[in-house]
Design a protein around this motif. Structure first.
Motif, PDB file in Angstrom:
ATOM      1  N   SER A  95       0.717  -1.028   0.281  1.00  0.00           N
ATOM      2  CA  SER A  95      -0.118   0.232  -0.291  1.00  0.00           C
ATOM      3  C   SER A  95       0.845   1.288   0.197  1.00  0.00           C
ATOM      4  N   THR A  96       0.302   2.514  -0.190  1.00  0.00           N
ATOM      5  CA  THR A  96       1.266   3.364  -0.533  1.00  0.00           C
ATOM      6  C   THR A  96       0.537   4.144   0.392  1.00  0.00           C
ATOM      7  N   PRO A  97       2.033   4.663   1.086  1.00  0.00           N
ATOM      8  CA  PRO A  97       1.389   5.860   2.402  1.00  0.00           C
ATOM      9  C   PRO A  97       0.863   7.055   1.911  1.00  0.00           C
ATOM     10  N   LYS A  98       0.531   7.109   3.257  1.00  0.00           N
ATOM     11  CA  LYS A  98      -0.561   8.342   3.271  1.00  0.00           C
ATOM     12  C   LYS A  98       0.252   9.485   3.766  1.00  0.00           C
ATOM     13  N   VAL A  99       0.485  10.461   3.667  1.00  0.00           N
ATOM     14  CA  VAL A  99       2.183  11.003   4.168  1.00  0.00           C
ATOM     15  C   VAL A  99       0.702  12.915   4.057  1.00  0.00           C
ATOM     16  N   ILE A 100       0.931  12.857   6.084  1.00  0.00           N
ATOM     17  CA  ILE A 100       0.094  15.069   5.355  1.00  0.00           C
ATOM     18  C   ILE A 100       1.372  15.660   6.417  1.00  0.00           C
ATOM     19  N   VAL A 101       1.705  16.691   5.176  1.00  0.00           N
ATOM     20  CA  VAL A 101       2.817  17.849   5.268  1.00  0.00           C
ATOM     21  C   VAL A 101       1.770  19.176   5.836  1.00  0.00           C
ATOM     22  N   CYS A 102       2.077  18.659   7.076  1.00  0.00           N
ATOM     23  CA  CYS A 102       1.656  20.402   7.700  1.00  0.00           C
ATOM     24  C   CYS A 102       2.319  21.727   7.854  1.00  0.00           C
ATOM     25  N   THR A 103       1.221  22.228   8.445  1.00  0.00           N
ATOM     26  CA  THR A 103       1.873  23.839   8.958  1.00  0.00           C
ATOM     27  C   THR A 103       1.499  23.843  10.426  1.00  0.00           C
ATOM     28  N   VAL A 104       1.756  23.991  11.655  1.00  0.00           N
ATOM     29  CA  VAL A 104       1.769  23.872  13.274  1.00  0.00           C
ATOM     30  C   VAL A 104       1.617  26.099  13.543  1.00  0.00           C
ATOM     31  N   GLY A 105       0.126  25.875  14.002  1.00  0.00           N
ATOM     32  CA  GLY A 105      -0.250  26.858  14.775  1.00  0.00           C
ATOM     33  C   GLY A 105      -0.655  27.102  16.149  1.00  0.00           C
ATOM     34  N   GLY A 106      -1.007  27.428  16.155  1.00  0.00           N
ATOM     35  CA  GLY A 106      -1.633  27.553  17.893  1.00  0.00           C
ATOM     36  C   GLY A 106      -2.800  27.138  17.598  1.00  0.00           C
ATOM     37  N   SER A 107      -3.874  26.762  17.283  1.00  0.00           N
ATOM     38  CA  SER A 107      -5.188  25.915  17.602  1.00  0.00           C
ATOM     39  C   SER A 107      -5.174  24.265  16.576  1.00  0.00           C
TER      40      SER A 107
ATOM     41  N   LEU B 160       1.418  13.594  -1.640  1.00  0.00           N
ATOM     42  CA  LEU B 160       1.233  13.784   0.016  1.00  0.00           C
ATOM     43  C   LEU B 160       0.532  14.925  -0.002  1.00  0.00           C
ATOM     44  N   ILE B 161      -0.562  14.815   1.311  1.00  0.00           N
ATOM     45  CA  ILE B 161      -1.737  15.756   1.444  1.00  0.00           C
ATOM     46  C   ILE B 161      -0.871  17.126   2.217  1.00  0.00           C
ATOM     47  N   ALA B 162      -1.182  17.948   1.581  1.00  0.00           N
ATOM     48  CA  ALA B 162      -0.899  19.577   2.029  1.00  0.00           C
ATOM     49  C   ALA B 162      -1.946  19.795   2.697  1.00  0.00           C
ATOM     50  N   ASP B 163      -1.853  20.098   4.324  1.00  0.00           N
ATOM     51  CA  ASP B 163      -2.645  20.902   4.879  1.00  0.00           C
ATOM     52  C   ASP B 163      -2.473  22.292   5.160  1.00  0.00           C
ATOM     53  N   ILE B 164      -2.996  23.418   4.876  1.00  0.00           N
ATOM     54  CA  ILE B 164      -2.652  24.809   4.488  1.00  0.00           C
ATOM     55  C   ILE B 164      -3.474  25.139   5.793  1.00  0.00           C
ATOM     56  N   THR B 165      -3.723  24.406   6.802  1.00  0.00           N
ATOM     57  CA  THR B 165      -4.807  25.011   7.906  1.00  0.00           C
ATOM     58  C   THR B 165      -3.842  25.792   8.640  1.00  0.00           C
ATOM     59  N   GLY B 166      -3.421  25.737   9.675  1.00  0.00           N
ATOM     60  CA  GLY B 166      -2.404  26.022  10.426  1.00  0.00           C
ATOM     61  C   GLY B 166      -0.849  26.820  10.615  1.00  0.00           C
ATOM     62  N   GLY B 167      -0.547  27.330  11.354  1.00  0.00           N
ATOM     63  CA  GLY B 167       0.444  27.991  11.255  1.00  0.00           C
ATOM     64  C   GLY B 167      -0.044  29.168  10.399  1.00  0.00           C
TER      65      GLY B 167
ATOM     66  N   MET C  28       3.620  22.320  -4.406  1.00  0.00           N
ATOM     67  CA  MET C  28       2.913  22.568  -5.926  1.00  0.00           C
ATOM     68  C   MET C  28       4.033  21.704  -6.957  1.00  0.00           C
ATOM     69  N   GLU C  29       5.271  21.761  -6.197  1.00  0.00           N
ATOM     70  CA  GLU C  29       6.268  21.082  -6.726  1.00  0.00           C
ATOM     71  C   GLU C  29       6.180  19.739  -6.160  1.00  0.00           C
ATOM     72  N   PHE C  30       5.540  19.119  -6.011  1.00  0.00           N
ATOM     73  CA  PHE C  30       5.615  17.669  -5.444  1.00  0.00           C
ATOM     74  C   PHE C  30       4.151  17.272  -5.903  1.00  0.00           C
ATOM     75  N   GLN C  31       4.607  15.812  -5.554  1.00  0.00           N
ATOM     76  CA  GLN C  31       3.136  14.931  -6.614  1.00  0.00           C
ATOM     77  C   GLN C  31       2.075  14.621  -5.032  1.00  0.00           C
ATOM     78  N   SER C  32       0.834  16.195  -5.023  1.00  0.00           N
ATOM     79  CA  SER C  32      -0.230  16.464  -3.851  1.00  0.00           C
ATOM     80  C   SER C  32      -1.007  17.100  -4.322  1.00  0.00           C
ATOM     81  N   ARG C  33      -1.901  16.524  -2.727  1.00  0.00           N
ATOM     82  CA  ARG C  33      -2.596  17.356  -3.127  1.00  0.00           C
ATOM     83  C   ARG C  33      -3.238  18.316  -1.992  1.00  0.00           C
ATOM     84  N   PHE C  34      -4.442  18.785  -1.406  1.00  0.00           N
ATOM     85  CA  PHE C  34      -4.690  19.948  -0.363  1.00  0.00           C
ATOM     86  C   PHE C  34      -6.078  19.663   0.591  1.00  0.00           C
TER      87      PHE C  34
END
Length: 135
Positions: free
Chosen positions: A4-16, A96-103, A116-122
């Motif tokens: 199985s293909t690993p599911k990887v989230i890439v995310c920014t971390v903020g205060g919430s 990759l799954i890019a989560d742009i919610t935090g930070g 945009m440079e990687f194989q990703s969705r948002f």
């Protein structure tokens, strides 16, 4: 037996922590790459990952050197993603799954540009409740 293909989230971390917790519980990733400020990195284990209904297999935390400088964030992220994937023994072409919610807004914008440079969705966690007089 298929691998199985690993599911990887890439995310920014903020205060919430709640939006990231929501994303993790929804996507059920096997791996997470966190981009954090020196101040927010200490909240990941205690606030974001605490008591999650989903167990993440492996995580990497990349501390950004200046979360208010978009160019520096882009540079740190461009370097950090491939390194984090190597540290987790994943190939660089892993989806990759890019989560742009935090930070900060700068962190989120930088992540959107870099992904945009990687194989990703948002992914983005919105909400109905607003503060600051509905803004």
């Amino acid at each position: 037996m298929s691998i199985s293909t690993p599911k990887v989230i890439v995310c920014t971390v903020g205060g919430s922590p709640e939006p990231l917790r929501t994303t993790i519980c929804f996507h059920k990733p096997s791996h997470v790459i966190y981009f954090a400020s020196p101040e927010s990195r200490c909240t990941i284990r205690g606030s974001v990952e605490a008591d999650l209904a989903w167990h993440i297999g492996d995580t990497q935390i990349v501390t950004l050197s200046n979360v208010q400088d978009i160019v520096q964030c882009v540079l740190d992220m461009r370097k950090g993603i491939p390194q984090a994937l190597r540290d987790m023994s994943l190939p660089e072409d892993t989806p990759l799954i890019a989560d742009i919610t935090g930070g900060t807004k700068i962190m989120s914008a930088a992540l959107a540009l870099v992904m945009m440079e990687f194989q990703s969705r948002f992914s983005y966690v919105g909400g109905c409740a607003r503060t600051k007089d509905g803004l």
